[in-house]
Design a protein around this motif. Structure first.
Motif, PDB file in Angstrom:
ATOM      1  N   LEU A  71      38.265  48.943  53.376  1.00 34.15           N
ATOM      2  CA  LEU A  71      38.999  50.014  52.703  1.00 34.15           C
ATOM      3  C   LEU A  71      39.602  49.447  51.428  1.00 34.15           C
ATOM      4  O   LEU A  71      40.353  48.465  51.465  1.00 34.15           O
ATOM      5  N   ALA A  72      39.286  50.051  50.303  1.00 33.82           N
ATOM      6  CA  ALA A  72      39.738  49.539  49.013  1.00 33.82           C
ATOM      7  C   ALA A  72      41.257  49.421  48.944  1.00 33.82           C
ATOM      8  O   ALA A  72      41.800  48.441  48.428  1.00 33.82           O
ATOM      9  N   GLN A  73      41.956  50.417  49.479  1.00 35.56           N
ATOM     10  CA  GLN A  73      43.415  50.431  49.383  1.00 35.56           C
ATOM     11  C   GLN A  73      44.058  49.331  50.221  1.00 35.56           C
ATOM     12  O   GLN A  73      45.180  48.919  49.955  1.00 35.56           O
ATOM     13  N   VAL A  74      43.329  48.847  51.231  1.00 35.58           N
ATOM     14  CA  VAL A  74      43.835  47.769  52.082  1.00 35.58           C
ATOM     15  C   VAL A  74      43.466  46.404  51.500  1.00 35.58           C
ATOM     16  O   VAL A  74      44.281  45.470  51.496  1.00 35.58           O
ATOM     17  N   LEU A  75      42.250  46.275  51.007  1.00 36.24           N
ATOM     18  CA  LEU A  75      41.787  44.984  50.495  1.00 36.24           C
ATOM     19  C   LEU A  75      42.406  44.643  49.138  1.00 36.24           C
ATOM     20  O   LEU A  75      42.716  43.473  48.861  1.00 36.24           O
ATOM     21  N   ALA A  76      42.580  45.641  48.281  1.00 38.71           N
ATOM     22  CA  ALA A  76      43.018  45.399  46.902  1.00 38.71           C
ATOM     23  C   ALA A  76      44.343  44.649  46.792  1.00 38.71           C
ATOM     24  O   ALA A  76      44.450  43.705  46.000  1.00 38.71           O
ATOM     25  N   PRO A  77      45.396  45.008  47.540  1.00 32.51           N
ATOM     26  CA  PRO A  77      46.649  44.264  47.412  1.00 32.51           C
ATOM     27  C   PRO A  77      46.505  42.787  47.777  1.00 32.51           C
ATOM     28  O   PRO A  77      47.161  41.918  47.177  1.00 32.51           O
ATOM     29  N   GLN A  78      45.638  42.493  48.739  1.00 34.89           N
ATOM     30  CA  GLN A  78      45.422  41.111  49.151  1.00 34.89           C
ATOM     31  C   GLN A  78      44.677  40.329  48.061  1.00 34.89           C
ATOM     32  O   GLN A  78      45.015  39.185  47.747  1.00 34.89           O
ATOM     33  N   ILE A  79      43.670  40.982  47.465  1.00 32.84           N
ATOM     34  CA  ILE A  79      42.907  40.330  46.402  1.00 32.84           C
ATOM     35  C   ILE A  79      43.783  40.101  45.181  1.00 32.84           C
ATOM     36  O   ILE A  79      43.709  39.048  44.526  1.00 32.84           O
ATOM     37  N   ALA A  80      44.626  41.063  44.866  1.00 36.27           N
ATOM     38  CA  ALA A  80      45.523  40.928  43.714  1.00 36.27           C
ATOM     39  C   ALA A  80      46.451  39.724  43.886  1.00 36.27           C
ATOM     40  O   ALA A  80      46.739  39.006  42.919  1.00 36.27           O
ATOM     41  N   LYS A  81      46.923  39.488  45.107  1.00 30.76           N
ATOM     42  CA  LYS A  81      47.763  38.318  45.373  1.00 30.76           C
ATOM     43  C   LYS A  81      46.960  37.025  45.217  1.00 30.76           C
ATOM     44  O   LYS A  81      47.429  36.043  44.625  1.00 30.76           O
ATOM     45  N   MET A 101      37.163  47.465  43.066  1.00 34.01           N
ATOM     46  CA  MET A 101      37.609  46.707  41.896  1.00 34.01           C
ATOM     47  C   MET A 101      38.549  47.474  40.959  1.00 34.01           C
ATOM     48  O   MET A 101      39.465  46.869  40.378  1.00 34.01           O
ATOM     49  N   PRO A 102      38.388  48.795  40.782  1.00 36.67           N
ATOM     50  CA  PRO A 102      39.382  49.507  39.968  1.00 36.67           C
ATOM     51  C   PRO A 102      40.793  49.418  40.550  1.00 36.67           C
ATOM     52  O   PRO A 102      41.781  49.375  39.808  1.00 36.67           O
ATOM     53  N   CYS A 103      40.886  49.385  41.890  1.00 39.06           N
ATOM     54  CA  CYS A 103      42.200  49.240  42.527  1.00 39.06           C
ATOM     55  C   CYS A 103      42.790  47.862  42.229  1.00 39.06           C
ATOM     56  O   CYS A 103      43.993  47.731  41.972  1.00 39.06           O
ATOM     57  N   VAL A 104      41.936  46.838  42.259  1.00 44.05           N
ATOM     58  CA  VAL A 104      42.387  45.475  41.938  1.00 44.05           C
ATOM     59  C   VAL A 104      42.862  45.412  40.488  1.00 44.05           C
ATOM     60  O   VAL A 104      43.924  44.853  40.189  1.00 44.05           O
ATOM     61  N   ALA A 105      42.085  45.993  39.593  1.00 46.75           N
ATOM     62  CA  ALA A 105      42.447  45.982  38.173  1.00 46.75           C
ATOM     63  C   ALA A 105      43.773  46.691  37.946  1.00 46.75           C
ATOM     64  O   ALA A 105      44.625  46.217  37.176  1.00 46.75           O
ATOM     65  N   ALA A 106      43.973  47.817  38.625  1.00 44.81           N
ATOM     66  CA  ALA A 106      45.215  48.568  38.459  1.00 44.81           C
ATOM     67  C   ALA A 106      46.415  47.756  38.928  1.00 44.81           C
ATOM     68  O   ALA A 106      47.467  47.731  38.280  1.00 44.81           O
ATOM     69  N   LEU A 107      46.274  47.074  40.052  1.00 45.12           N
ATOM     70  CA  LEU A 107      47.378  46.270  40.580  1.00 45.12           C
ATOM     71  C   LEU A 107      47.699  45.074  39.674  1.00 45.12           C
ATOM     72  O   LEU A 107      48.843  44.625  39.609  1.00 45.12           O
ATOM     73  N   ASP A 172      50.556  37.302  51.757  1.00 52.59           N
ATOM     74  CA  ASP A 172      51.741  38.121  51.989  1.00 52.59           C
ATOM     75  C   ASP A 172      51.696  39.329  51.060  1.00 52.59           C
ATOM     76  O   ASP A 172      52.202  39.314  49.946  1.00 52.59           O
ATOM     77  N   ALA A 173      51.021  40.375  51.528  1.00 50.31           N
ATOM     78  CA  ALA A 173      50.869  41.588  50.726  1.00 50.31           C
ATOM     79  C   ALA A 173      51.216  42.794  51.572  1.00 50.31           C
ATOM     80  O   ALA A 173      50.883  42.856  52.760  1.00 50.31           O
ATOM     81  N   THR A 174      51.894  43.741  50.961  1.00 49.28           N
ATOM     82  CA  THR A 174      52.238  44.971  51.655  1.00 49.28           C
ATOM     83  C   THR A 174      51.030  45.900  51.675  1.00 49.28           C
ATOM     84  O   THR A 174      50.525  46.300  50.622  1.00 49.28           O
ATOM     85  N   LEU A 175      50.561  46.213  52.868  1.00 52.66           N
ATOM     86  CA  LEU A 175      49.369  47.041  52.992  1.00 52.66           C
ATOM     87  C   LEU A 175      49.777  48.495  53.205  1.00 52.66           C
ATOM     88  O   LEU A 175      50.741  48.784  53.914  1.00 52.66           O
ATOM     89  N   PRO A 176      49.046  49.424  52.610  1.00 57.49           N
ATOM     90  CA  PRO A 176      49.405  50.848  52.707  1.00 57.49           C
ATOM     91  C   PRO A 176      49.152  51.403  54.100  1.00 57.49           C
ATOM     92  O   PRO A 176      48.316  50.888  54.844  1.00 57.49           O
ATOM     93  N   THR A 177      49.862  52.443  54.417  1.00 54.88           N
ATOM     94  CA  THR A 177      49.659  53.121  55.703  1.00 54.88           C
ATOM     95  C   THR A 177      49.080  54.516  55.521  1.00 54.88           C
ATOM     96  O   THR A 177      48.741  55.179  56.500  1.00 54.88           O
ATOM     97  N   HIS A 178      48.971  54.950  54.259  1.00 51.45           N
ATOM     98  CA  HIS A 178      48.486  56.306  54.017  1.00 51.45           C
ATOM     99  C   HIS A 178      46.966  56.404  54.051  1.00 51.45           C
ATOM    100  O   HIS A 178      46.406  57.498  54.008  1.00 51.45           O
TER     101      HIS A 178
END
Length: 312
Positions: A71-81, A101-107, A172-178
């Motif tokens: 799931l992009a919304q779950v993986l992206a925060p971890q990759i950004a860190k 990747m757009p989610c990673v770029a945005a973060l 240590d990344a906050t993962l979304p619940t939505h």
């Protein structure tokens, strides 16, 4: 000094060949190090495959039950860190990469470079626009990390022979619940995967019906090839949309591509421009597909295909 982090694409414990194509692109920028990150609930087997890709310096694993499904919304925060300290973050320009990747770029607060098909320098790339009718040069700011998707059809896969180290990482990344995984719907087939197959047989609207499309399946099975289709054939309901080749479908680069009953709209040609040898069979001798085909045969496909299959 360039350091590249590549996000591995995988499914059911198998590394997608798109990852090795990203490595080839990373090598083109003459990076000092190329690392691959594998995010999964059980990444060890996938990491072992990634470690064998030649030129990879290190494989980083992130084991988390939340990573069981991509799931992009779950993986992206971890990759950004994990991107801290890297000058480039690459992902494949597949359904997976285009979602993530757009989610990673945005973060990271940067603009994404999409569909990299050539590298002119560490921050200068070429990418197609207007359905591949034009190629533009894009220069990314040197002071920011480059987040990019790699046009996998434009790059060969790097071979095996590597022996990269594998390191486990804790993020240590906050993962979304939505956003949550519900189900994965995918076509099942014993034929080769369309995206990575070396031979592809595609059918178009000229087949006339879903039942008639069986002639394409039969030829593909005889050749050990994957099956593709034009958008017109998909829209007509002959085949499911995961077989669509073209601008709004899959961009592929097989060694052999057979276009049967396909006229050759520009959107379709965009998806096969990097194919090695293109063979066209169509009853219309003026069809645009013949302008790019290496071999062309004008005639009734319902007569030609059985003869061809018999000869094979």
């Amino acid at each position: 000094m360039s350091k590249v982090l590549i996000v591995a694409e995988h499914l059911n414990g198998q590394l997608n060949s798109a990852t090795a194509r990203c490595v080839t692109c990373a090598k083109a920028i003459h990076a000092d190090s190329i690392d691959i990150v594998v995010l999964s609930d059980a990444p060890d087997a996938i990491a072992a495959q990634a470690a064998q890709i030649a030129g990879v310096s290190k494989v980083i694993t992130v084991a988390n039950a939340a990573n069981a499904h991509a799931l992009a919304q779950v993986l992206a925060p971890q990759i950004a860190k994990l991107a801290a300290g890297y000058t480039h973050v690459f992902g494949p320009s597949t359904t997976f990469g285009k979602d993530l990747m757009p989610c990673v770029a945005a973060l990271l607060g940067v603009a994404q470079v999409s569909d990299v098909m050539a590298v002119d320098g560490p921050h200068t790339f070429k990418r197609p626009i207007y359905a591949g009718n034009a190629i533009i040069t894009v220069t990314a700011p040197a002071e920011h990390a480059v987040v990019a998707t790699v046009r996998t059809a434009s790059w060969p896969a790097t071979g095996a022979g590597g022996s990269a180290s594998i390191e486990a990482a804790s993020v240590d990344a906050t993962l979304p619940t939505h956003t949550r995984f519900v189900t994965l719907q995918q076509g099942k087939s014993d034929r080769p995967d369309l995206q990575s197959a070396s031979k592809v047989v595609s059918g178009g609207r000229a087949l006339g019906s879903a039942d008639a499309f069986s002639i394409i399946y039969s030829l593909a099975d005889k050749m050990g090839a994957a099956v593709g289709a034009s958008r017109a054939a998909v829209d007509a309901g002959y085949v499911p949309n995961e077989l669509q080749v073209g601008q709004t479908g899959k961009i592929i680069a097989p060694e052999l591509y057979m276009a049967i009953g396909i006229s050759g709209a520009i959107q379709h040609l965009t998806g096969i421009k990097d194919a090695g040898t293109i063979v066209a069979i169509n009853k219309d001798g003026d069809a645009p597909i013949f302008e790019i085909a290496d071999f062309g045969l004008v005639g009734d496909l319902f007569q030609i295909i059985p003869e061809l299959e018999k000869a094979l």
